[in-house]
Design a protein around this motif. Structure first.
Motif, mmCIF file in Angstrom:
data_model
loop_
_atom_site.group_PDB
_atom_site.id
_atom_site.type_symbol
_atom_site.label_atom_id
_atom_site.label_comp_id
_atom_site.label_asym_id
_atom_site.label_seq_id
_atom_site.Cartn_x
_atom_site.Cartn_y
_atom_site.Cartn_z
ATOM 1 N N LEU A 196 0.855 -1.180 0.000
ATOM 2 C CA LEU A 196 0.000 0.000 0.000
ATOM 3 C C LEU A 196 0.893 1.232 0.000
ATOM 4 C CD1 LEU A 196 -2.904 1.089 0.212
ATOM 5 C CD2 LEU A 196 -2.658 0.976 2.698
ATOM 6 N N GLU A 197 0.783 2.053 -1.039
ATOM 7 C CA GLU A 197 1.564 3.287 -1.143
ATOM 8 C C GLU A 197 0.631 4.430 -1.482
ATOM 9 O OE1 GLU A 197 4.870 3.175 -3.848
ATOM 10 O OE2 GLU A 197 5.738 1.391 -2.913
ATOM 11 N N ASP A 198 0.588 5.421 -0.607
ATOM 12 C CA ASP A 198 -0.251 6.601 -0.846
ATOM 13 C C ASP A 198 -1.697 6.219 -1.160
ATOM 14 O OD1 ASP A 198 1.957 8.355 -0.491
ATOM 15 O OD2 ASP A 198 2.543 8.043 -2.577
ATOM 16 N N GLY A 199 -2.228 5.228 -0.428
ATOM 17 C CA GLY A 199 -3.609 4.816 -0.604
ATOM 18 C C GLY A 199 -3.866 3.947 -1.827
ATOM 19 N N ARG A 200 -2.816 3.505 -2.512
ATOM 20 C CA ARG A 200 -2.941 2.685 -3.717
ATOM 21 C C ARG A 200 -2.289 1.330 -3.478
ATOM 22 N NH1 ARG A 200 0.367 5.711 -7.686
ATOM 23 N NH2 ARG A 200 -0.382 4.164 -9.157
ATOM 24 N N TRP A 201 -2.970 0.253 -3.919
ATOM 25 C CA TRP A 201 -2.400 -1.094 -3.818
ATOM 26 C C TRP A 201 -1.597 -1.381 -5.070
ATOM 27 C CZ3 TRP A 201 -2.004 -3.698 0.481
ATOM 28 C CH2 TRP A 201 -2.889 -3.408 1.522
ATOM 29 N N LEU A 202 -0.296 -1.573 -4.894
ATOM 30 C CA LEU A 202 0.611 -1.803 -6.010
ATOM 31 C C LEU A 202 1.205 -3.200 -5.931
ATOM 32 C CD1 LEU A 202 2.508 1.620 -5.906
ATOM 33 C CD2 LEU A 202 0.552 0.996 -7.334
ATOM 34 N N VAL A 203 1.422 -3.794 -7.099
ATOM 35 C CA VAL A 203 2.082 -5.101 -7.193
ATOM 36 C C VAL A 203 3.178 -4.997 -8.242
ATOM 37 C CG1 VAL A 203 0.042 -6.429 -6.508
ATOM 38 C CG2 VAL A 203 0.451 -5.988 -8.911
ATOM 39 N N ASP A 204 4.242 -5.756 -8.021
ATOM 40 C CA ASP A 204 5.304 -5.841 -9.020
ATOM 41 C C ASP A 204 4.874 -6.861 -10.062
ATOM 42 O OD1 ASP A 204 6.913 -3.994 -7.699
ATOM 43 O OD2 ASP A 204 7.856 -5.541 -6.469
ATOM 44 N N VAL A 205 4.844 -6.444 -11.302
ATOM 45 C CA VAL A 205 4.425 -7.302 -12.405
ATOM 46 C C VAL A 205 5.507 -8.361 -12.645
ATOM 47 C CG1 VAL A 205 3.864 -7.320 -14.860
ATOM 48 C CG2 VAL A 205 3.088 -5.434 -13.421
ATOM 49 N N PRO A 206 5.106 -9.631 -12.849
ATOM 50 C CA PRO A 206 6.099 -10.682 -13.105
ATOM 51 C C PRO A 206 6.985 -10.349 -14.291
ATOM 52 C CG PRO A 206 3.916 -11.633 -12.761
ATOM 53 C CD PRO A 206 3.738 -10.143 -12.844
ATOM 54 N N GLY A 207 8.220 -10.791 -14.219
ATOM 55 C CA GLY A 207 9.158 -10.602 -15.313
ATOM 56 C C GLY A 207 9.754 -9.207 -15.394
ATOM 57 N N GLY A 208 9.701 -8.458 -14.292
ATOM 58 C CA GLY A 208 10.294 -7.129 -14.276
ATOM 59 C C GLY A 208 9.547 -6.109 -15.119
ATOM 60 N N GLY A 209 8.241 -6.320 -15.276
ATOM 61 C CA GLY A 209 7.447 -5.436 -16.120
ATOM 62 C C GLY A 209 6.979 -4.152 -15.463
ATOM 63 N N GLY A 210 7.467 -3.849 -14.273
ATOM 64 C CA GLY A 210 7.059 -2.624 -13.594
ATOM 65 C C GLY A 210 6.016 -2.883 -12.528
ATOM 66 N N GLN A 211 5.233 -1.851 -12.232
ATOM 67 C CA GLN A 211 4.216 -1.938 -11.183
ATOM 68 C C GLN A 211 2.829 -1.798 -11.792
ATOM 69 O OE1 GLN A 211 4.889 1.152 -8.348
ATOM 70 N NE2 GLN A 211 6.752 0.256 -7.547
ATOM 71 N N ALA A 212 1.895 -2.540 -11.219
ATOM 72 C CA ALA A 212 0.491 -2.413 -11.586
ATOM 73 C C ALA A 212 -0.268 -2.000 -10.334
ATOM 74 C CB ALA A 212 -0.053 -3.729 -12.118
ATOM 75 N N GLU A 213 -1.367 -1.312 -10.538
ATOM 76 C CA GLU A 213 -2.231 -0.944 -9.422
ATOM 77 C C GLU A 213 -3.478 -1.810 -9.471
ATOM 78 O OE1 GLU A 213 -4.632 2.871 -7.500
ATOM 79 O OE2 GLU A 213 -3.503 3.130 -9.356
ATOM 80 N N VAL A 214 -3.926 -2.297 -8.311
ATOM 81 C CA VAL A 214 -5.133 -3.106 -8.215
ATOM 82 C C VAL A 214 -6.166 -2.295 -7.433
ATOM 83 C CG1 VAL A 214 -6.124 -5.285 -7.426
ATOM 84 C CG2 VAL A 214 -3.761 -5.220 -8.235
ATOM 85 N N VAL A 215 -7.342 -2.131 -8.042
ATOM 86 C CA VAL A 215 -8.412 -1.354 -7.421
ATOM 87 C C VAL A 215 -9.655 -2.234 -7.337
ATOM 88 C CG1 VAL A 215 -9.840 0.720 -7.587
ATOM 89 C CG2 VAL A 215 -7.478 0.767 -8.430
ATOM 90 N N PHE A 216 -10.054 -2.581 -6.115
ATOM 91 C CA PHE A 216 -11.253 -3.385 -5.895
ATOM 92 C C PHE A 216 -12.484 -2.501 -5.779
ATOM 93 C CE2 PHE A 216 -8.181 -6.571 -4.561
ATOM 94 C CZ PHE A 216 -8.784 -7.767 -4.924
ATOM 95 N N VAL A 217 -13.654 -3.076 -6.103
ATOM 96 C CA VAL A 217 -14.905 -2.386 -5.836
ATOM 97 C C VAL A 217 -15.008 -2.203 -4.322
ATOM 98 C CG1 VAL A 217 -16.089 -3.312 -7.872
ATOM 99 C CG2 VAL A 217 -16.286 -4.512 -5.699
ATOM 100 N N PRO A 218 -15.842 -1.266 -3.868
ATOM 101 C CA PRO A 218 -16.002 -1.099 -2.414
ATOM 102 C C PRO A 218 -16.507 -2.391 -1.767
ATOM 103 C CG PRO A 218 -16.942 0.768 -3.586
ATOM 104 C CD PRO A 218 -16.584 -0.269 -4.621
ATOM 105 N N ARG A 219 -16.135 -2.579 -0.503
ATOM 106 C CA ARG A 219 -16.604 -3.738 0.257
ATOM 107 C C ARG A 219 -18.127 -3.773 0.200
ATOM 108 N NH1 ARG A 219 -12.938 -6.303 3.122
ATOM 109 N NH2 ARG A 219 -14.353 -7.025 4.726
ATOM 110 N N ASN A 220 -18.670 -4.977 0.133
ATOM 111 C CA ASN A 220 -20.116 -5.113 -0.016
ATOM 112 C C ASN A 220 -20.585 -6.408 0.621
ATOM 113 O OD1 ASN A 220 -20.296 -7.262 -2.342
ATOM 114 N ND2 ASN A 220 -18.682 -5.803 -2.923
ATOM 115 N N ASP A 221 -21.902 -6.553 0.743
ATOM 116 C CA ASP A 221 -22.497 -7.746 1.349
ATOM 117 C C ASP A 221 -22.887 -8.802 0.318
ATOM 118 O OD1 ASP A 221 -22.315 -6.676 3.931
ATOM 119 O OD2 ASP A 221 -24.249 -5.662 3.741
ATOM 120 N N PHE A 222 -22.486 -8.609 -0.932
ATOM 121 C CA PHE A 222 -22.911 -9.495 -2.000
ATOM 122 C C PHE A 222 -21.804 -10.417 -2.507
ATOM 123 C CE2 PHE A 222 -25.422 -5.593 -2.196
ATOM 124 C CZ PHE A 222 -26.677 -6.122 -1.920
ATOM 125 N N GLY A 223 -20.606 -10.337 -1.929
ATOM 126 C CA GLY A 223 -19.512 -11.199 -2.343
ATOM 127 C C GLY A 223 -18.841 -10.763 -3.633
#
Length: 133
Positions: A42-69
């Protein structure tokens, strides 16, 4: 033009709410979805992952938490492309069924599409193993 989709599923012998709570926490992604990337942080409120193979960083943004799964999310790739990923946790009695939709990207061969689906199936099997242990 319609996108081809494949639904990959896994049953997990845990209540749907438990599965949702674990899978909805981006901090857990590196444990059960290494195909997405490693070093989830978590950096500055953003979820970042290192892309496999040295491809840089990607950001993952989930929908808001909910009761519907609903765990739909977008993956913002280093090149600016946004990949929308439908993902659900469904109650099936006292256990959960997770349903992940794999979409064929433009120009993707049959073999590449099959490999993508197989990687998702492996990730969901890992999620099952973690939550059932």
């Amino acid at each position: 033009m319609a996108t081809e989709s494949r639904h990959v599923t896994e049953h997990i012998d845990r209540p749907a709410r438990v599965v949702y709570e674990y899978a909805s926490d981006p901090a857990n992604l590196a444990h059960w979805a290494p195909g997405l990337g490693s070093s989830v942080r978590l950096e500055d409120g953003r979820w970042l992952v290192d892309v496999p193979g040295g491809g840089g960083q990607a950001e993952v943004v989930f929908v808001p938490r909910n009761d519907f799964g609903v765990l739909d999310h977008e993956v913002l790739l280093p090149g600016g492309e946004i990949v929308y990923v439908p993902f659900r946790v469904l109650a099936d009695g006292d256990r959960a069924e997770v349903v992940f939709t794999v979409r064929r990207a433009a120009g993707m061969t049959d073999d590449e599409f099959d490999r993508d689906a197989a990687a998702v199936a492996a990730d969901l099997a890992t999620l099952k193993r973690i939550l059932e242990s």
